[in-house]
Design an enzyme around this catalytic site. Sequence first.
Site, short mmCIF file in Angstrom:
data_model
loop_
_atom_site.label_atom_id
_atom_site.label_comp_id
_atom_site.label_asym_id
_atom_site.label_seq_id
_atom_site.Cartn_x
_atom_site.Cartn_y
_atom_site.Cartn_z
N GLU A 174 0.81 -1.22 0.00
CA GLU A 174 0.00 0.00 0.00
C GLU A 174 0.84 1.28 0.00
OE1 GLU A 174 -3.53 0.09 2.48
OE2 GLU A 174 -3.47 -2.09 2.65
N HIS A 190 5.50 -27.49 2.56
CA HIS A 190 4.99 -28.61 1.76
C HIS A 190 4.75 -28.22 0.31
CE1 HIS A 190 4.53 -31.08 5.38
NE2 HIS A 190 4.31 -29.90 5.96
N ARG A 265 -12.83 -0.77 -4.16
CA ARG A 265 -13.90 -0.61 -3.17
C ARG A 265 -15.19 -0.16 -3.85
NH1 ARG A 265 -12.31 0.22 2.46
NH2 ARG A 265 -14.25 1.36 2.62
C1 F6R Z 1 -5.12 0.46 4.78
C2 F6R Z 1 -6.10 0.58 3.72
C3 F6R Z 1 -6.97 -0.60 3.39
C4 F6R Z 1 -8.24 -0.54 4.24
C5 F6R Z 1 -9.26 -1.55 3.72
C6 F6R Z 1 -10.48 -1.66 4.61
O1 F6R Z 1 -4.52 1.69 4.99
O2 F6R Z 1 -6.28 1.63 3.17
O3 F6R Z 1 -6.28 -1.80 3.55
O4 F6R Z 1 -7.91 -0.79 5.57
O5 F6R Z 1 -9.64 -1.16 2.43
O6 F6R Z 1 -11.01 -0.41 4.87
P1 F6R Z 1 -11.41 -0.03 6.36
O7 F6R Z 1 -10.14 -0.13 7.14
O8 F6R Z 1 -11.91 1.37 6.30
O9 F6R Z 1 -12.45 -1.02 6.76
#
Ligand code: F6R
Length: 273
Positions: A174, A190, A265
Site C-alpha cells: 500500500e 509442503h 472498493r
Molecule cells: C489500509 C487501507 C486498506 C483498508 C481496507 C479496509 O490503509 O487503506 O487496507 O484498511 O480497504 O477499509 P477499512 O479499514 O476502512 O475497513
Amino acid sequence: MYEDWDRLYAEANLLNVPRVEGEISCFGMGGSGVVCDILSAFYPLVKDMKFADAVIAVSYSGNTTETLQVVRRALSMDKRVIAITSGGILSTLPVEKVLVRGGEQPRYAFPFLFLPLVKMLRPDLVREVIDSVNAMEAKRVAEDLLSHVRGKIPVFYASTYLGLAKRFKQEINENAKYPAFFGEIPEVNHNEVEGYAHGDSLYPVVFSSSEVDEVTARLVNARVIRVSGMRDVSLLIQSAGFLSVMLAREMGEDPTKLTRIPEGRRLVERIGG
Ligand code: F6R
C-alpha cells in the site's frame, strides 16, 4: 508517518472498551482486519462466528462492503457485535461501538484499531504494546531490511506471528506500491519452498518463534527475525511502516495516495453491499 505512534497510542489508550469474554470472532479487511490476525497470536480467536459469544468487527472507515456484510450476517444470527470504527455505516448499525478518531489512512491509524482490541482481549499486554514503540529502533530495523529488499520481492513467513508477516506485506503493497507476499508455516514447507529453485528474485524473511519456523528459514535461506512476544510485535509493526515508506521514497511513490484500492472498493460496492 509512523514517527508519532507513541502519541497515537496514548490517545487510543483513553478509549473505553466494553468487557468481552469467551469465544470471540474478529474480522475486517486490509489495514483494519490485520489487527485481528496480529492479536490471534495472543488470544485464540474462533474462525466460524457460529461458535462465537461475541463478534468484533474492525473497520476504520466503517464503510467497507465486505465487513458490513459480515456484520449484518452476525446480527441476523443474534450475535453480540462490537465495532471498532471511526464512523460510517457501521456506526449506524445496532452494534456496541468503540468510536475512534477518523481522518487518517487506516494503516497509519493502526494504534487506534489495535489498542482497543488488546484492551478488550488482553488488557495485561496494553503497557507492553505502548512501551515498545520506539521510532529510532524501528527505523534501524527497517533500514537494515531495506538494504536487502532493494531490487527483490520480499516474502514474509511465520506461524504464530502470521499477522505480523501479513502486516509487512500489506504495508509494502500500500505505501510503496510494490509487490510483497506472505505465507504460513508449516504449509509453505509442503509446497512453496520448492519454488526457491528459481527464487533468485525473492527475499524471504521468517518471523521465527519455533523450531519449525527455523526449518522453513533453512530451506529457503531466509533472513530470520526472532519474535518472542508482544514487545517484539509492537516494535516490528512500526518497523513495517518505516520500511514501506522508505521503499516508497525509492520507488518515487507517495505513500499516502492509493488508486487501485479505492477503485476496487467502489466496484465491490456496486456489486452489492
Ligand atoms: C489500509 C487501507 C486498506 C483498508 C481496507 C479496509 O490503509 O487503506 O487496507 O484498511 O480497504 O477499509 P477499512 O479499514 O476502512 O475497513
